[in-house]
Design an enzyme around this catalytic site. Structure first.
Site, PDB file in Angstrom:
ATOM      1  N   LYS A  94       0.863  -1.192   0.000  1.00 44.64           N
ATOM      2  CA  LYS A  94       0.000   0.000   0.000  1.00 44.64           C
ATOM      3  C   LYS A  94       0.883   1.220   0.000  1.00 44.64           C
ATOM      4  CE  LYS A  94      -3.880   2.227   0.362  1.00 44.64           C
ATOM      5  NZ  LYS A  94      -3.435   2.977  -0.847  1.00 44.64           N
ATOM      6  N   LYS A 130       5.370   1.795  -3.062  1.00 46.89           N
ATOM      7  CA  LYS A 130       5.318   3.154  -3.635  1.00 46.89           C
ATOM      8  C   LYS A 130       5.588   3.052  -5.124  1.00 46.89           C
ATOM      9  CE  LYS A 130       4.820   7.443  -2.193  1.00 46.89           C
ATOM     10  NZ  LYS A 130       4.158   7.941  -0.979  1.00 46.89           N
ATOM     11  N   ASP A 170       0.033  10.899  -4.437  1.00 45.11           N
ATOM     12  CA  ASP A 170       1.205  11.492  -3.783  1.00 45.11           C
ATOM     13  C   ASP A 170       1.493  12.757  -4.598  1.00 45.11           C
ATOM     14  OD1 ASP A 170       3.375  10.760  -1.612  1.00 45.11           O
ATOM     15  OD2 ASP A 170       4.522  11.504  -3.310  1.00 45.11           O
ATOM     16  N   SER A 383      -6.847   5.849   3.816  1.00 44.85           N
ATOM     17  CA  SER A 383      -6.841   4.951   2.650  1.00 44.85           C
ATOM     18  C   SER A 383      -7.203   3.533   3.080  1.00 44.85           C
ATOM     19  CB  SER A 383      -5.451   4.922   1.999  1.00 44.85           C
ATOM     20  OG  SER A 383      -5.276   6.002   1.121  1.00 44.85           O
TER      21      SER A 383
HETATM   22  P1  NDP Z   1       1.086  17.885  -4.163  1.00 44.27           P
HETATM   23  O1  NDP Z   1       1.500  17.506  -5.545  1.00 44.27           O
HETATM   24  O2  NDP Z   1      -0.345  18.145  -3.895  1.00 44.27           O
HETATM   25  O3  NDP Z   1       1.910  19.147  -3.668  1.00 44.27           O
HETATM   26  C1  NDP Z   1       3.291  19.106  -3.615  1.00 44.27           C
HETATM   27  C2  NDP Z   1       3.790  20.438  -3.133  1.00 44.27           C
HETATM   28  O4  NDP Z   1       5.185  20.337  -2.844  1.00 44.27           O
HETATM   29  C3  NDP Z   1       3.645  21.536  -4.166  1.00 44.27           C
HETATM   30  O5  NDP Z   1       3.485  22.762  -3.517  1.00 44.27           O
HETATM   31  C4  NDP Z   1       4.987  21.455  -4.884  1.00 44.27           C
HETATM   32  O6  NDP Z   1       5.374  22.649  -5.525  1.00 44.27           O
HETATM   33  C5  NDP Z   1       5.916  21.174  -3.743  1.00 44.27           C
HETATM   34  N1  NDP Z   1       7.097  20.465  -4.241  1.00 44.27           N
HETATM   35  C6  NDP Z   1       7.131  19.291  -4.905  1.00 44.27           C
HETATM   36  N2  NDP Z   1       8.385  18.968  -5.237  1.00 44.27           N
HETATM   37  C7  NDP Z   1       9.142  19.978  -4.781  1.00 44.27           C
HETATM   38  C8  NDP Z   1      10.530  20.233  -4.816  1.00 44.27           C
HETATM   39  N3  NDP Z   1      11.393  19.376  -5.401  1.00 44.27           N
HETATM   40  N4  NDP Z   1      10.970  21.359  -4.210  1.00 44.27           N
HETATM   41  C9  NDP Z   1      10.099  22.241  -3.613  1.00 44.27           C
HETATM   42  N5  NDP Z   1       8.788  22.054  -3.571  1.00 44.27           N
HETATM   43  C10 NDP Z   1       8.317  20.939  -4.140  1.00 44.27           C
HETATM   44  O7  NDP Z   1       1.624  16.706  -3.210  1.00 44.27           O
HETATM   45  P2  NDP Z   1       1.168  16.314  -1.746  1.00 44.27           P
HETATM   46  O8  NDP Z   1       0.732  17.509  -1.000  1.00 44.27           O
HETATM   47  O9  NDP Z   1       0.260  15.160  -1.858  1.00 44.27           O
HETATM   48  O10 NDP Z   1       2.540  15.752  -1.135  1.00 44.27           O
HETATM   49  C11 NDP Z   1       3.433  16.572  -0.394  1.00 44.27           C
HETATM   50  C12 NDP Z   1       4.303  15.690   0.493  1.00 44.27           C
HETATM   51  O11 NDP Z   1       3.462  14.941   1.383  1.00 44.27           O
HETATM   52  C13 NDP Z   1       5.151  14.638  -0.232  1.00 44.27           C
HETATM   53  O12 NDP Z   1       6.345  14.456   0.481  1.00 44.27           O
HETATM   54  C14 NDP Z   1       4.310  13.376  -0.114  1.00 44.27           C
HETATM   55  O13 NDP Z   1       5.093  12.199  -0.220  1.00 44.27           O
HETATM   56  C15 NDP Z   1       3.758  13.554   1.285  1.00 44.27           C
HETATM   57  N6  NDP Z   1       2.573  12.781   1.603  1.00 44.27           N
HETATM   58  C16 NDP Z   1       1.435  12.890   0.866  1.00 44.27           C
HETATM   59  C17 NDP Z   1       0.314  12.188   1.216  1.00 44.27           C
HETATM   60  C18 NDP Z   1      -0.970  12.349   0.503  1.00 44.27           C
HETATM   61  O14 NDP Z   1      -1.964  11.802   0.977  1.00 44.27           O
HETATM   62  N7  NDP Z   1      -1.061  13.094  -0.581  1.00 44.27           N
HETATM   63  C19 NDP Z   1       0.335  11.224   2.323  1.00 44.27           C
HETATM   64  C20 NDP Z   1       1.554  11.249   3.095  1.00 44.27           C
HETATM   65  C21 NDP Z   1       2.619  11.989   2.713  1.00 44.27           C
HETATM   66  P3  NDP Z   1       5.413  22.705  -7.153  1.00 44.27           P
HETATM   67  O15 NDP Z   1       3.981  22.805  -7.547  1.00 44.27           O
HETATM   68  O16 NDP Z   1       6.217  23.911  -7.462  1.00 44.27           O
HETATM   69  O17 NDP Z   1       6.072  21.429  -7.617  1.00 44.27           O
HETATM   70  O1  2IT Z   2       3.103   8.799   1.594  1.00 42.14           O
HETATM   71  C1  2IT Z   2       1.945   8.390   1.782  1.00 42.14           C
HETATM   72  O2  2IT Z   2       1.601   7.874   2.846  1.00 42.14           O
HETATM   73  C2  2IT Z   2       0.973   8.576   0.703  1.00 42.14           C
HETATM   74  N1  2IT Z   2       1.311   9.162  -0.316  1.00 42.14           N
HETATM   75  C3  2IT Z   2      -0.412   8.020   0.833  1.00 42.14           C
HETATM   76  C4  2IT Z   2      -0.437   6.549   0.578  1.00 42.14           C
HETATM   77  C5  2IT Z   2      -1.809   5.935   0.513  1.00 42.14           C
HETATM   78  O3  2IT Z   2      -1.847   4.762   0.132  1.00 42.14           O
HETATM   79  O4  2IT Z   2      -2.817   6.581   0.820  1.00 42.14           O
END
Ligand code: NDP
Ligand code: 2IT
Length: 451
Positions: A94, A130, A170, A383
């Site tokens: 997952k 992942k 993600d 999830s």
């Molecule tokens: P989004 O795509 O919704 O947003 C990502 C954000 O991070 C954007 O503002 C983006 O800016 C910025 N970003 C991405 N890459 C970079 C970089 N190399 N340098 C600076 N800024 C960057 O993603 P999420 O909000 O879903 O994910 C954000 C983080 O949270 C990640 O680490 C992800 O693994 C983690 N995460 C997400 C989960 C989820 O449910 N979505 C669950 C658990 C963890 P820009 O638009 O300029 O690229």
């Molecule tokens: O990093 C994370 O935990 C996620 N991007 C969410 C994974 C999921 O299966 O909901």
């Protein structure tokens, strides 16, 4: 059984480096975990004998494939896709799918490894995986994103399934991408089944999933503060990112009476001394929907806000810091600046946003530091609830899921305290999360024998 030949920690890490050349992020994630696990298993021969850590640090498999698609100008484009299935000892693989130009095998291996511990911590039956591709959805039309997603799933569908591997979103993968991928899976297999989470509400999505990661990171922060008889109310917060996790974290900080000072993207950060309130958060959500706008536009829209091109927000003085963008976005110098400016707690919405040096600085300063694998586990936890709902063909309402998320985050916090309390009033949440996450997976692996 033969008496095992224990290797010491340094030799173990050197082995990981040697077997994974050039995979810096993966080595970094394993290094962070290994120290704590070594301490924990020092007097537990059964884990050594069965080589449990060595086995968890070697993905069950890495599938790598070509993804061809046609852009709107009829150019044929070629990307690389992967799915890393790290460990399924306690449930189906997952974990999310990331579409970003910076995606490499190393990045996905570190994420799948971390996910194994995170998913274990939730208490739900989920293994760690992942996936992703070095595809950049930014600037692409909906039709281009659809063609890419369809091509990606045309290969990936054979490796996933509701009882084998269940991907989700993600970075760069939100409701739009999940919809295109789910539709293609259904079209190829002819089956409607809970193969992806983060789906739309019309077709089996969980009401609370969009908010779950950001809200969960703030609930974890709330629990850390409560453990010290403190709260979020009246405190200032610096947040990085402006995507799904960052905007929902900001929303929950505001709900709990905190003041959000910053948001960012890969271009820079905005600083709003008046505070980023719910109306402004809604504006950012709209701006960022489907990778459209840039955070710099915020400073044109709201007077009093400034934009800092090419900079990260960690120099802004605050009580609370929530890195919610990406890995290694907060280094040792920035951690020191935060500590010098009086930060009291850090809760990671992103995965491994703080470098190893930064983590040491937070620990040495004895601030509350919630690592991603604990603090952002609310997303994958909901999830897991979505998987249950799909399997039972039922739907739970927002309120019920909200209560479940709150309880799940409390449970994760408790497990971290159980294994991370040093007995002198300081909780090492990294150690707590690593050990609690490891133990369940390790015990399941012991039960299976050598497989
Ligand atoms: P989004 O795509 O919704 O947003 C990502 C954000 O991070 C954007 O503002 C983006 O800016 C910025 N970003 C991405 N890459 C970079 C970089 N190399 N340098 C600076 N800024 C960057 O993603 P999420 O909000 O879903 O994910 C954000 C983080 O949270 C990640 O680490 C992800 O693994 C983690 N995460 C997400 C989960 C989820 O449910 N979505 C669950 C658990 C963890 P820009 O638009 O300029 O690229
Ligand atoms: O990093 C994370 O935990 C996620 N991007 C969410 C994974 C999921 O299966 O909901």
């Amino acid at each position: 059984m033969a008496v095992s030949d224990h290797v010491d920690l340094d030799t173990f890490i050197k082995g990981v480096e040697k077997r994974n050349p050039g995979q810096e992020e993966f080595v970094q994630a394993v290094t962070e975990v290994a120290q704590d696990i070594y301490d924990f298993i020092e007097d537990k021969e059964e884990y050594h004998e069965a080589q449990i850590l060595r086995r968890i640090a070697e993905p069950d498999r890495v599938v790598s494939f070509r993804v061809c698609w046609e852009d709107d100008n009829h150019n044929i484009r070629v990307q690389r896709g992967w799915r890393v299935q790290n460990n399924n000892a306690i449930g189906p693989y997952k974990g999310g799918i990331r579409f970003h130009p910076s995606v490499t095998e190393s990045v996905l291996k570190f994420l799948a490894f971390e996910q194994t511990f995170k998913n274990s911590l939730t208490g739900l039956p989920m293994g760690g995986g992942k996936g992703g591709a070095n595809f950049n959805p930014r600037g692409k039309s909906d039709a281009e994103v659809m063609r890419f997603c369809q091509s990606f799933i045309t290969e990936l569908y054979r490796h996933i399934g509701p009882d084998t591997d269940v991907p989700a979103g993600d970075i760069g993968v939100g409701a739009r991408e999940i919809g295109y991928m789910f539709g293609q899976y259904k079209r190829i297999t002819g089956r409607w089944e809970g193969v992806l989470t983060g789906k739309g509400m019309e077709y089996g999505g969980s009401q609370m999933r969009p908010e779950a990661t950001g809200y969960g990171a703030v609930y974890f922060l709330e629990n850390m503060l409560k453990h010290k008889d403190d709260s979020i109310d009246g405190k200032t917060a610096v947040i990085s990112g402006s995507g799904n996790v960052a905007t929902h974290a900001a929303e929950q900080i505001v709900k709990q009476g905190g003041k959000v000072l910053t948001m960012s993207d890969s271009g820079g950060f905005i600083h709003d001394e008046d505070g980023i309130d719910q109306e402004k958060i809604d504006w950012i959500k709209d701006l960022k929907n489907n990778q459209r706008g840039r955070i710099s536009e915020y400073a044109d829209e709201f007077s009093g806000a400034s934009y800092h091109e090419g900079e990260r927000p960690w120099g802004v003085a605050c009580d609370l810091a929530l890195p919610c963008a990406t890995q290694n976005e907060l280094n040792g110098d920035e951690a020191k600046t935060l500590v010098d400016n009086g930060v009291i707690a850090v809760s990671e919405g992103a995965n491994m946003p703080t470098t190893l040096e930064g983590v040491h600085i937070f620990h040495d300063a004895k601030i509350m530091y919630g690592p991603g694998k604990a603090a952002n586990a609310g997303g994958v936890a909901v999830s897991g609830l979505e998987m249950s709902q799909n399997a039972e063909r039922i739907s739970w309402n927002h309120e019920r899921l909200g209560n479940m998320l709150t309880e799940l985050m409390e449970g994760i916090h408790e497990k971290c305290v159980e294994y991370g309390d040093d007995g002198n009033g300081y909780v090492d949440y990294v150690k707590g999360a690593n050990i609690a996450g490891f133990k369940k997976v390790a015990d399941a692996m012991l039960a299976y024998g050598v497989v």
